[in-house]
Design a protein around this motif. Sequence first.
Motif, PDB file in Angstrom:
ATOM      1  N   VAL A 109     -25.825  52.939  24.720  1.00  0.00           N
ATOM      2  CA  VAL A 109     -26.418  51.704  24.232  1.00  0.00           C
ATOM      3  C   VAL A 109     -27.936  51.812  24.351  1.00  0.00           C
ATOM      4  O   VAL A 109     -28.455  52.123  25.419  1.00  0.00           O
ATOM      5  CB  VAL A 109     -25.902  50.491  25.043  1.00  0.00           C
ATOM      6  CG1 VAL A 109     -26.569  49.213  24.581  1.00  0.00           C
ATOM      7  CG2 VAL A 109     -24.389  50.388  24.944  1.00  0.00           C
ATOM      8  N   ALA A 110     -28.604  51.590  23.250  1.00  0.00           N
ATOM      9  CA  ALA A 110     -30.064  51.628  23.274  1.00  0.00           C
ATOM     10  C   ALA A 110     -30.585  50.413  24.047  1.00  0.00           C
ATOM     11  O   ALA A 110     -30.159  49.293  23.802  1.00  0.00           O
ATOM     12  CB  ALA A 110     -30.607  51.609  21.856  1.00  0.00           C
ATOM     13  N   ARG A 111     -31.476  50.680  24.979  1.00  0.00           N
ATOM     14  CA  ARG A 111     -32.017  49.569  25.762  1.00  0.00           C
ATOM     15  C   ARG A 111     -33.196  48.954  25.003  1.00  0.00           C
ATOM     16  O   ARG A 111     -33.908  49.624  24.269  1.00  0.00           O
ATOM     17  CB  ARG A 111     -32.440  50.066  27.139  1.00  0.00           C
ATOM     18  CG  ARG A 111     -31.210  50.548  27.894  1.00  0.00           C
ATOM     19  CD  ARG A 111     -31.422  50.806  29.349  1.00  0.00           C
ATOM     20  NE  ARG A 111     -32.600  51.552  29.675  1.00  0.00           N
ATOM     21  CZ  ARG A 111     -33.160  51.535  30.895  1.00  0.00           C
ATOM     22  NH1 ARG A 111     -32.636  50.831  31.848  1.00  0.00           N
ATOM     23  NH2 ARG A 111     -34.234  52.246  31.138  1.00  0.00           N
ATOM     24  N   GLU A 112     -33.366  47.668  25.218  1.00  0.00           N
ATOM     25  CA  GLU A 112     -34.421  46.933  24.527  1.00  0.00           C
ATOM     26  C   GLU A 112     -35.791  47.381  25.032  1.00  0.00           C
ATOM     27  O   GLU A 112     -36.001  47.535  26.233  1.00  0.00           O
ATOM     28  CB  GLU A 112     -34.211  45.439  24.761  1.00  0.00           C
ATOM     29  CG  GLU A 112     -32.880  44.981  24.191  1.00  0.00           C
ATOM     30  CD  GLU A 112     -32.454  43.613  24.680  1.00  0.00           C
ATOM     31  OE1 GLU A 112     -32.430  43.393  25.906  1.00  0.00           O
ATOM     32  OE2 GLU A 112     -32.141  42.780  23.825  1.00  0.00           O
ATOM     33  N   ALA A 113     -36.715  47.592  24.099  1.00  0.00           N
ATOM     34  CA  ALA A 113     -38.041  48.107  24.440  1.00  0.00           C
ATOM     35  C   ALA A 113     -38.998  46.980  24.827  1.00  0.00           C
ATOM     36  O   ALA A 113     -39.096  45.967  24.139  1.00  0.00           O
ATOM     37  CB  ALA A 113     -38.609  48.893  23.269  1.00  0.00           C
ATOM     38  N   VAL A 114     -39.687  47.210  25.944  1.00  0.00           N
ATOM     39  CA  VAL A 114     -40.648  46.248  26.474  1.00  0.00           C
ATOM     40  C   VAL A 114     -41.938  47.005  26.791  1.00  0.00           C
ATOM     41  O   VAL A 114     -41.897  48.108  27.337  1.00  0.00           O
ATOM     42  CB  VAL A 114     -40.102  45.593  27.767  1.00  0.00           C
ATOM     43  CG1 VAL A 114     -41.144  44.714  28.430  1.00  0.00           C
ATOM     44  CG2 VAL A 114     -38.842  44.794  27.463  1.00  0.00           C
ATOM     45  N   LEU A 115     -43.072  46.398  26.451  1.00  0.00           N
ATOM     46  CA  LEU A 115     -44.379  46.976  26.754  1.00  0.00           C
ATOM     47  C   LEU A 115     -45.059  46.117  27.812  1.00  0.00           C
ATOM     48  O   LEU A 115     -45.125  44.891  27.664  1.00  0.00           O
ATOM     49  CB  LEU A 115     -45.238  47.018  25.482  1.00  0.00           C
ATOM     50  CG  LEU A 115     -46.686  47.497  25.634  1.00  0.00           C
ATOM     51  CD1 LEU A 115     -46.756  48.924  26.168  1.00  0.00           C
ATOM     52  CD2 LEU A 115     -47.410  47.393  24.286  1.00  0.00           C
ATOM     53  N   VAL A 116     -45.537  46.742  28.885  1.00  0.00           N
ATOM     54  CA  VAL A 116     -46.238  46.043  29.959  1.00  0.00           C
ATOM     55  C   VAL A 116     -47.667  46.562  29.997  1.00  0.00           C
ATOM     56  O   VAL A 116     -47.893  47.772  30.075  1.00  0.00           O
ATOM     57  CB  VAL A 116     -45.564  46.263  31.332  1.00  0.00           C
ATOM     58  CG1 VAL A 116     -46.282  45.469  32.416  1.00  0.00           C
ATOM     59  CG2 VAL A 116     -44.079  45.896  31.280  1.00  0.00           C
ATOM     60  N   VAL A 117     -48.642  45.631  29.949  1.00  0.00           N
ATOM     61  CA  VAL A 117     -50.051  46.001  29.900  1.00  0.00           C
ATOM     62  C   VAL A 117     -50.775  45.367  31.086  1.00  0.00           C
ATOM     63  O   VAL A 117     -50.814  44.133  31.214  1.00  0.00           O
ATOM     64  CB  VAL A 117     -50.711  45.509  28.591  1.00  0.00           C
ATOM     65  CG1 VAL A 117     -52.126  46.063  28.461  1.00  0.00           C
ATOM     66  CG2 VAL A 117     -49.863  45.858  27.376  1.00  0.00           C
ATOM     67  N   ASP A 118     -51.341  46.206  31.944  1.00  0.00           N
ATOM     68  CA  ASP A 118     -52.095  45.713  33.102  1.00  0.00           C
ATOM     69  C   ASP A 118     -52.989  46.832  33.598  1.00  0.00           C
ATOM     70  O   ASP A 118     -52.552  47.982  33.663  1.00  0.00           O
ATOM     71  CB  ASP A 118     -51.139  45.264  34.210  1.00  0.00           C
ATOM     72  CG  ASP A 118     -51.817  44.348  35.224  1.00  0.00           C
ATOM     73  OD1 ASP A 118     -52.927  44.684  35.686  1.00  0.00           O
ATOM     74  OD2 ASP A 118     -51.234  43.304  35.550  1.00  0.00           O
ATOM     75  N   ASP A 119     -54.225  46.511  33.947  1.00  0.00           N
ATOM     76  CA  ASP A 119     -55.146  47.529  34.441  1.00  0.00           C
ATOM     77  C   ASP A 119     -54.918  47.848  35.921  1.00  0.00           C
ATOM     78  O   ASP A 119     -55.413  48.845  36.413  1.00  0.00           O
ATOM     79  CB  ASP A 119     -56.593  47.108  34.211  1.00  0.00           C
ATOM     80  CG  ASP A 119     -56.955  45.840  34.977  1.00  0.00           C
ATOM     81  OD1 ASP A 119     -56.234  44.838  34.811  1.00  0.00           O
ATOM     82  OD2 ASP A 119     -57.937  45.854  35.737  1.00  0.00           O
ATOM     83  N   GLU A 120     -54.173  47.029  36.622  1.00  0.00           N
ATOM     84  CA  GLU A 120     -53.875  47.271  38.033  1.00  0.00           C
ATOM     85  C   GLU A 120     -52.601  48.103  38.123  1.00  0.00           C
ATOM     86  O   GLU A 120     -51.496  47.587  37.972  1.00  0.00           O
ATOM     87  CB  GLU A 120     -53.694  45.953  38.779  1.00  0.00           C
ATOM     88  CG  GLU A 120     -54.940  45.104  38.833  1.00  0.00           C
ATOM     89  CD  GLU A 120     -54.699  43.786  39.545  1.00  0.00           C
ATOM     90  OE1 GLU A 120     -54.083  43.791  40.637  1.00  0.00           O
ATOM     91  OE2 GLU A 120     -55.116  42.756  38.996  1.00  0.00           O
ATOM     92  N   ARG A 121     -52.749  49.399  38.368  1.00  0.00           N
ATOM     93  CA  ARG A 121     -51.604  50.318  38.377  1.00  0.00           C
ATOM     94  C   ARG A 121     -50.502  49.914  39.356  1.00  0.00           C
ATOM     95  O   ARG A 121     -49.327  49.998  38.996  1.00  0.00           O
ATOM     96  CB  ARG A 121     -52.063  51.743  38.640  1.00  0.00           C
ATOM     97  CG  ARG A 121     -52.731  52.347  37.424  1.00  0.00           C
ATOM     98  CD  ARG A 121     -52.905  53.851  37.580  1.00  0.00           C
ATOM     99  NE  ARG A 121     -53.703  54.374  36.491  1.00  0.00           N
ATOM    100  CZ  ARG A 121     -53.214  54.753  35.319  1.00  0.00           C
ATOM    101  NH1 ARG A 121     -51.931  54.650  35.090  1.00  0.00           N
ATOM    102  NH2 ARG A 121     -54.000  55.223  34.384  1.00  0.00           N
TER     103      ARG A 121
END
Length: 146
Positions: free
Chosen positions: A13-25
């Motif tokens: 099952v393909a998992r849903e793609a999510v993008l997380v953007v943050d400069d604090e690693r």
Amino acid sequence: MSLEESTPSAPEVAREAVLVVDDERPLLEVFAEALGTRFDVTTATSAREAEFILRKKNFKVVIADHLMPGGNGMSFLVRAREEYPHMQRVLVTGYMKPEMLLRSVNEAALFRYLLKPVSVVELVNVVVEAAKLHDALVKVAADDVS
């Protein structure tokens, strides 16, 4: 013929793609780990990097920190809405000022905003809900076309 050969394997099952953007690693890693059990998570450390990634892959949800060097998350989410209207947008911020709240509704059409410190349980729940809304909007758009 062995048993292994005759038994069809379960489709992956393909998992849903999510993008997380943050400069604090460290925060980026916590968010990615929390979401990674359920989603296909991609991370970016700047709005510019995130915009590049958006051109390469389709995402159901994008989560962006508000204050980052080289551009803020709200402006990034406004641009993302214009190019990817079905992708759901979540802003993470330390403080939501009234004028920012108005912009989040009018220009970015945020699915939700989360105030820091963000609970990982709340984050996962919000992203699950946002992914469901994404699917509903895509289905309505497809039904309108056919």
